[in-house]
Scaffold this active site. Sequence first.
Site, PDB file in Angstrom:
ATOM      1  N   ASN A 102      -5.493   5.955  -7.291  1.00  0.00           N
ATOM      2  CA  ASN A 102      -5.976   7.042  -6.900  1.00  0.00           C
ATOM      3  C   ASN A 102      -5.411   8.039  -7.236  1.00  0.00           C
ATOM      4  O   ASN A 102      -4.593   8.975  -6.802  1.00  0.00           O
ATOM      5  CB  ASN A 102      -6.759   7.598  -5.618  1.00  0.00           C
ATOM      6  CG  ASN A 102      -5.447   7.469  -4.713  1.00  0.00           C
ATOM      7  OD1 ASN A 102      -4.452   6.964  -5.245  1.00  0.00           O
ATOM      8  ND2 ASN A 102      -6.280   7.821  -3.115  1.00  0.00           N
ATOM      9  N   HIS A 117       0.979  -1.031  -0.092  1.00  0.00           N
ATOM     10  CA  HIS A 117       0.179  -0.061   0.234  1.00  0.00           C
ATOM     11  C   HIS A 117       0.769   1.093   0.122  1.00  0.00           C
ATOM     12  O   HIS A 117       1.362   1.701   1.021  1.00  0.00           O
ATOM     13  CB  HIS A 117      -0.647  -0.148   1.226  1.00  0.00           C
ATOM     14  CG  HIS A 117      -1.772   1.409   0.706  1.00  0.00           C
ATOM     15  ND1 HIS A 117      -3.515   0.484   1.624  1.00  0.00           N
ATOM     16  CD2 HIS A 117      -1.883   2.380   0.424  1.00  0.00           C
ATOM     17  CE1 HIS A 117      -3.489   1.670   1.532  1.00  0.00           C
ATOM     18  NE2 HIS A 117      -3.056   2.792   1.126  1.00  0.00           N
ATOM     19  N   ASP A 155      -8.864   2.280  -3.350  1.00  0.00           N
ATOM     20  CA  ASP A 155      -7.933   2.854  -2.360  1.00  0.00           C
ATOM     21  C   ASP A 155      -8.386   4.419  -2.109  1.00  0.00           C
ATOM     22  O   ASP A 155      -8.037   4.822  -3.651  1.00  0.00           O
ATOM     23  CB  ASP A 155      -6.860   2.870  -2.112  1.00  0.00           C
ATOM     24  CG  ASP A 155      -6.827   3.844  -0.352  1.00  0.00           C
ATOM     25  OD1 ASP A 155      -7.244   3.377  -0.015  1.00  0.00           O
ATOM     26  OD2 ASP A 155      -5.694   3.751  -0.980  1.00  0.00           O
ATOM     27  N   HIS A 195       1.839   5.050  -2.240  1.00  0.00           N
ATOM     28  CA  HIS A 195       0.666   6.022  -3.042  1.00  0.00           C
ATOM     29  C   HIS A 195       2.233   6.620  -3.932  1.00  0.00           C
ATOM     30  O   HIS A 195       3.263   7.526  -3.209  1.00  0.00           O
ATOM     31  CB  HIS A 195       0.112   7.247  -1.948  1.00  0.00           C
ATOM     32  CG  HIS A 195      -1.279   6.799  -2.237  1.00  0.00           C
ATOM     33  ND1 HIS A 195      -2.435   6.314  -2.585  1.00  0.00           N
ATOM     34  CD2 HIS A 195      -1.701   6.199  -0.575  1.00  0.00           C
ATOM     35  CE1 HIS A 195      -3.126   5.506  -1.499  1.00  0.00           C
ATOM     36  NE2 HIS A 195      -2.980   5.806  -1.205  1.00  0.00           N
ATOM     37  N   LEU A 196       2.622   6.750  -5.094  1.00  0.00           N
ATOM     38  CA  LEU A 196       3.573   6.754  -5.447  1.00  0.00           C
ATOM     39  C   LEU A 196       2.649   8.283  -6.509  1.00  0.00           C
ATOM     40  O   LEU A 196       4.197   8.851  -7.494  1.00  0.00           O
ATOM     41  CB  LEU A 196       4.051   5.461  -6.679  1.00  0.00           C
ATOM     42  CG  LEU A 196       5.127   4.722  -6.314  1.00  0.00           C
ATOM     43  CD1 LEU A 196       5.116   3.833  -7.368  1.00  0.00           C
ATOM     44  CD2 LEU A 196       6.273   5.415  -5.757  1.00  0.00           C
ATOM     45  N   ARG A 197       1.932   8.599  -6.696  1.00  0.00           N
ATOM     46  CA  ARG A 197       1.559   9.585  -7.022  1.00  0.00           C
ATOM     47  C   ARG A 197       1.676   9.850  -8.702  1.00  0.00           C
ATOM     48  O   ARG A 197       1.007  10.616  -9.107  1.00  0.00           O
ATOM     49  CB  ARG A 197       1.858  10.939  -6.532  1.00  0.00           C
ATOM     50  CG  ARG A 197       1.569  10.875  -5.234  1.00  0.00           C
ATOM     51  CD  ARG A 197       0.467  11.190  -4.284  1.00  0.00           C
ATOM     52  NE  ARG A 197       0.283  11.140  -2.447  1.00  0.00           N
ATOM     53  CZ  ARG A 197      -0.672  10.737  -2.165  1.00  0.00           C
ATOM     54  NH1 ARG A 197      -1.951   9.884  -3.011  1.00  0.00           N
ATOM     55  NH2 ARG A 197      -1.383  10.697  -1.146  1.00  0.00           N
ATOM     56  N   ASP A 250       1.001   1.774   3.346  1.00  0.00           N
ATOM     57  CA  ASP A 250      -0.413   3.735   3.654  1.00  0.00           C
ATOM     58  C   ASP A 250       0.770   5.238   3.112  1.00  0.00           C
ATOM     59  O   ASP A 250       0.138   5.800   3.816  1.00  0.00           O
ATOM     60  CB  ASP A 250      -1.406   4.061   3.893  1.00  0.00           C
ATOM     61  CG  ASP A 250      -2.272   4.569   3.762  1.00  0.00           C
ATOM     62  OD1 ASP A 250      -2.188   5.150   2.031  1.00  0.00           O
ATOM     63  OD2 ASP A 250      -3.791   4.769   3.916  1.00  0.00           O
TER      64      ASP A 250
HETATM   65 ZN   LIG Z   1      -7.561   4.186   2.129  1.00  0.00          ZN
HETATM   66 ZN   LIG Z   2      -3.768   4.686   0.424  1.00  0.00          ZN
END
Ligand SMILES: [Zn+2]
Ligand SMILES: [Zn+2]
Length: 438
Positions: A106, A72, A164, A74-76, A317
């Site tokens: 996302n 989990h 997510d 987020h590499l954006r 995360d």
């Molecule tokens: Zn989340």
């Molecule tokens: Zn997340």
Amino acid sequence: MERTWHKPLPAADLLIRGGRVVDPLCGVDAAQDVLVKRGKIAETGKGLAAPKGAREVDADGMLVLPGFVDLHTHLRVPGREHEEDVASGTLAAAAGGYVKVFSMANTDPVIDTAVVLRGLVGTARAEAVVPAGFYAAVTRGLKGERLTEMAELAEAGAVAFSDDGRPLATAALVRRALQYARITGRTVAIHAQDDSLFKGGQMHEGPASARLGLGGIPSLCESLDVARALEVAAYEEAPLHVHHVSCSATLEHLRRAKAAGLKVTVEATPHHLTMTDEAVSSLDSNLKMNPPLREEADRQALVEALQSGLVDCVATDHAPHAPMSKDVPFEEAAFGTTGLETAFAVLYTDLVKKGALDLGTLVTRMSQAPAAIAGVEPPAIRPGAVADLCVVDPRATWTVTGDGFKSRSSNSAFVGRQLSGRVRLTLAAGRLAWEADA
Ligand SMILES: [Zn+2]
Ligand SMILES: [Zn+2]
């Protein structure tokens, strides 16, 4: 089928001498040398000789561990490269001892078509310091309406499906997602959140939120949504993965589901395992995350669940945010904390050193268990295996500072903390991905 990609780096040749190898999968906890030849573990044992030209790394007093795998991150990318990109995020991962990361969908645009996903695979092949893989969205644009072309996305390399950041808002949507994902052989992962209970929430609903006058997000917001998803998954006999579980009520649902034989896997974050809503009294926006930090009883239940295996794995995360999203009043700040560079040290300091979790279990939950969930080969320190490992100095103490990160963002909930355990070296996919300055 490949699920991760990385840039071509030269394969490593080195001898790691005298470290304490802790590899629960291989049943090893002993002082051993580890010889790496052309990126593979050639030999383990005592008194190994370094072949001509191979570097020697003195690991006396250090831990040699199977490298960590983050389900989990987020590499954006694409779209928010000013906060993180594949190069910076995977370097941060390497600095934290990670040998594989899986990034969320996302993004902007959302990873909801094979075209976007193939573009990212190309980026990872050019830039990723440690192998990176990608989730694809469950619904187009994360809008919660039409499902993505899951078969095509699986074919393009999606590791699993997740919206997510957004919940799957109806039981019907959960059901359709599970049915279609099953055909592709991939799992659906949920960010559990009942939006009707979330509205206006800033932090966990409890005595601390009442005192601070901040809108509360009740535990029920999570546990109710998980309970529903578990019912649907049981009905469909489909596997399910639950992101960032934060409260004991959710754990009770998960316990029953697992006991009934449901194929459900669960992750928890370092921040939920070590911090509570009391810390939010500082109104430090880096402590604003979703799900929010809960109460001490929840935290303790999470730690017990991590030890028992009810929580299968740790996931960071890792959520980088630009200063303009965080250097604002708490109510206006974005949700999220970074985590790749601090995860092991935080859990080692707060749980292992305090006797709440044993080291071997932490290694399993950070390395081999998440690898198995992702369907990739679990890192193992045995002859013949690809070198996916990290060398950690457990005696090294360091203070987390905002300017000490390899991540492009510094919104860490742990800034100011003094931690034990520093990653000195990471070999990922047989390549030297990270080496700290001596
Ligand atoms: Zn989340
Ligand atoms: Zn997340």
